[in-house]
Design an enzyme around this catalytic site. Structure first.
Site, PDB file in Angstrom:
ATOM      1  N   LYS A  14       0.819  -1.214   0.000  1.00  0.00           N
ATOM      2  CA  LYS A  14       0.000   0.000   0.000  1.00  0.00           C
ATOM      3  C   LYS A  14       0.854   1.266   0.000  1.00  0.00           C
ATOM      4  CE  LYS A  14      -2.316  -1.297   3.672  1.00  0.00           C
ATOM      5  NZ  LYS A  14      -1.844  -2.678   3.893  1.00  0.00           N
ATOM      6  N   ARG A  89     -10.514   0.594   7.287  1.00  0.00           N
ATOM      7  CA  ARG A  89     -10.244  -0.818   7.550  1.00  0.00           C
ATOM      8  C   ARG A  89     -11.472  -1.581   8.026  1.00  0.00           C
ATOM      9  NH1 ARG A  89      -4.162  -1.169  10.084  1.00  0.00           N
ATOM     10  NH2 ARG A  89      -3.160  -0.117   8.357  1.00  0.00           N
ATOM     11  N   ARG A 128      11.068  -6.343   6.165  1.00  0.00           N
ATOM     12  CA  ARG A 128      10.903  -4.935   6.535  1.00  0.00           C
ATOM     13  C   ARG A 128      11.288  -4.713   7.997  1.00  0.00           C
ATOM     14  NH1 ARG A 128       5.087  -2.154   5.761  1.00  0.00           N
ATOM     15  NH2 ARG A 128       4.602  -3.234   7.697  1.00  0.00           N
ATOM     16  N   ARG A 134      11.231  -2.245  12.738  1.00  0.00           N
ATOM     17  CA  ARG A 134       9.852  -2.019  13.189  1.00  0.00           C
ATOM     18  C   ARG A 134       9.418  -3.127  14.139  1.00  0.00           C
ATOM     19  NH1 ARG A 134       6.187   0.120   8.265  1.00  0.00           N
ATOM     20  NH2 ARG A 134       4.615  -0.707   9.667  1.00  0.00           N
ATOM     21  N   ARG A 145      -2.034  -9.633  12.982  1.00  0.00           N
ATOM     22  CA  ARG A 145      -2.486  -8.614  12.026  1.00  0.00           C
ATOM     23  C   ARG A 145      -3.206  -9.259  10.850  1.00  0.00           C
ATOM     24  NH1 ARG A 145       2.671  -5.419  10.654  1.00  0.00           N
ATOM     25  NH2 ARG A 145       1.266  -4.129   9.424  1.00  0.00           N
TER      26      ARG A 145
END
Length: 190
Positions: A14, A89, A128, A134, A145
């Protein structure tokens, strides 16, 4: 240019595709993830509240997200449409976004849905996490998630279809191919 909602599972691209669209068409961009991370890093009350939800792989409450979104949207001023990245969402958020935009004489425009298989998504997110450090991208939280996405967010795809604005793009292994297909559809609908 119309507004664009970019939609997909965690790790579907995204943010990446939003940046490409923003750059090509000169659009505004609202990434709820970036806005929330900024609030968290600045230690604001909103950031502290949001961090508790994010660390547990949960969605931020709708009223909080709508307030953030409206404030950010209004701060963009006059631009060539806005890309909504990571929002809405849930169906309630989609209805609230539709209402918020209508109150400003605007509409949602089009929805771009990025479809990527879950194994690819997991690999992307773990990579990532290593590259960006992160904390919200560890395997346990990623699985949570995905579960939240499948139960709460993915059904929203049907809502967009009923609104007549859903456009689906399936990952076939090439970012360039996806971009070409996305740009073509944007230009067709503009």
């Amino acid at each position: 240019m119309k507004n664009i909602i970019i939609f997909g599972a965690p790790g579907s691209g995204k943010g990446t595709y939003s940046e490409e669209i923003k750059s090509k068409y000169g659009m505004g961009h609202i990434s709820t993830g970036d806005v929330l991370r900024s609030e968290i890093s600045n230690g604001t009350d909103l950031g502290k509240t949001a961090k508790g939800y994010i660390d547990n792989g949960q969605l931020i409450p709708d009223d909080l997200m709508i307030d953030i979104l409206a404030k950010t949207y209004d701060s963009l001023g006059d631009c060539n449409g806005v890309i909504f990245d990571g929002f809405p969402r849930t169906t309630a958020q989609a209805e609230a976004l539709k209402t918020m935009l209508k109150a400003r004489g605007d509409d949602m425009g089009m929805m771009i849905e990025l479809v990527v298989d879950e194994a690819t998504l997991m690999a992307r997110l773990l990579n990532r996490a290593k590259e960006q450090g992160r904390a919200d991208d560890n395997e346990e939280t990623i699985k949570k998630r995905f579960a939240v996405y499948h139960s709460q967010t993915e059904p929203l795809s049907d809502w967009f279809a009923k609104e007549g604005i859903r456009n689906v793009f399936t990952w076939k292994g090439s970012k360039e191919q996806m971009l070409s297909e996305i740009f073509s559809e944007i230009e067709k609908q503009s």
